[in-house]
Design an enzyme around this catalytic site. Sequence first.
Site, PDB file in Angstrom:
ATOM      1  CD  GLU A 224      -2.756   0.995   2.478  1.00 15.97           C
ATOM      2  OE1 GLU A 224      -3.190   1.927   2.526  1.00 15.97           O
ATOM      3  OE2 GLU A 224      -2.756   0.087   3.311  1.00 15.97           O
ATOM      4  CE  LYS A 240      -8.860  -0.541   6.227  1.00 17.54           C
ATOM      5  NZ  LYS A 240      -8.816  -1.245   6.889  1.00 17.54           N
TER       6      LYS A 240
END
Length: 422
Positions: A224, A240
Site C-alpha cells: 500500500e 481496504k
Amino acid sequence: MCSRYLGRVVQQRIRIKIPDAGKVDWTALRNEPHFLYRRVADQDRAVLGVGLSRAVEEPIFDPDNRATDWYFGALRYEWKDALEPALGHAAKIHEAAHCEWFVPRFVVEWQGKDVVMHVLPGEEADARAWAEVFFAPCLSAISDPPKEWLEQCDRTSYLVQVGVLMRHIQRGDIYELNYCTARTAHCPSFDPFASFGKLLVNSGAPYAGFHRSGNNFALCASPERFLRFEKDRVVGQPMKGTRPRSPDPMEDVRLRDELAADVKERSENVMALDVMRHDLSKVAASGSVHVEELCAVITVPRVHQMISTVSARLRDGNTPMDAVRAAFPMASMTGAPKVRAMQLIDEAEGAPRGLFSGSLGFFAPDGTGDLNVVIRTLLFDALTGNASIHTGSAITALCDPEQEWEECQLKARSVIDALGHA
C-alpha cells in the site's frame, strides 16, 4: 557546489552512473547504522539512502515544491498525538521522536535497468568503493528465523474486543475502525539483512521498505502507498479489502472477482477514501480533489487487494509536508470519523503501534516523493532479539468478526511465508 535558498544552504550532489550493477548484497549494509530503502514498483524505481549526513526536523522545499536535497523519513503512528490536539496527548509527546527525517550520505537510485548514485562533492571515490561491495555477487546468507510466534491477543480476546467496537458502531459513535493486534517472537540470531533480500523477492511487494535506525529494523513488504508527490500534485491510494491468492488459476480469478464484488469490502474502501479526500481538501487548491479510481483490485504474489485513488493539487503556499500532516495517520489504518476512531483504537489496543501503521518514504530534488503504509512488516530490535508483526482489519457494521480474525492471520502468514519461515 552550494547555492542558497531563503537563507538555507542547499548542497548540490554529483550523479555517478554505476555500470554493470547486478544483484545487491544487502549484508554490505551491516556496518551502516542508518539507512532506508524504498521500492516504488509502479514507476519501476527504487531508492536507498545510506548513512546519516545530518538529521533534519523535516524536508525543505523550493518554490516549485522540489526538495532541496534527498530526504528520507520514518513516521511512527504515534506522531498523530502531536498532530491532533483533540487526542489530548500533544503536551506529552516530543514530535521529533516519532517523525524522523534525515539527509543521507549516499543515495542509490534504480530507474528501470539504470542505477546511479547521488553523492556529495569530495565523496565520489568513497561512493564507488562502497558500490563495488554492495553490487558484488554474493552467496545467499542464511538467517535463523523466529520459530515460534506468540499471539498478544488470542482468538477469544480478539472476538470480545471486536464485539465492543461493533457496539460503538451500532450506537453511531463511528462507522469504521481499523483494529490491530501483534504477535511476537524472540530470536537473537535473526539476520535482518539476509532476511530482507528473501522478503523482497518472495513478496513482490510494490512499496517495500528496509529501514535501520541503530538497533531497530523494519523489514516491510507493503502493498500500500500512502502518498505520492510530483511537485504540487499529490496522489493518495487507500487500501481496504483482501483475499488470498490460489495456485489454481481459475480459483485465483474467482477470489479476485469475489473481492471486487464484495459489498462489505467496497463499503470499507469507500469510507477510507472519503476520509482521505477530506484530509487532502485541507491543503488542496479549490476544486482540485478528484477520485481517479474507485475500488480497483490489484494482485501481488500472495494476496489480492482493493484500492482507490484520489489526487489533488496543493494550494499555493502549501508544501508536500503540509499534505503529509493533513492526511497522517492514513485513513486505511484509522477509521471514520477519524479522530473518534483513533481515540477508540488507543482504548482497544492499549499499546503503541510504533512504526506499524506509520510510513517510510522519501522526497527527491526532482520534485517527486513517495510514502508507503507500514503494513506486512516485521519489526526487529537487535539489542533484545525481539521481533514483532502487527496485523489488522476494518471493523464495520457489516463485518463478520470470525472472518476479520482470519484476515489478520492471512496477513501475518503472508509475511512469515515470504521470509521463508513457514
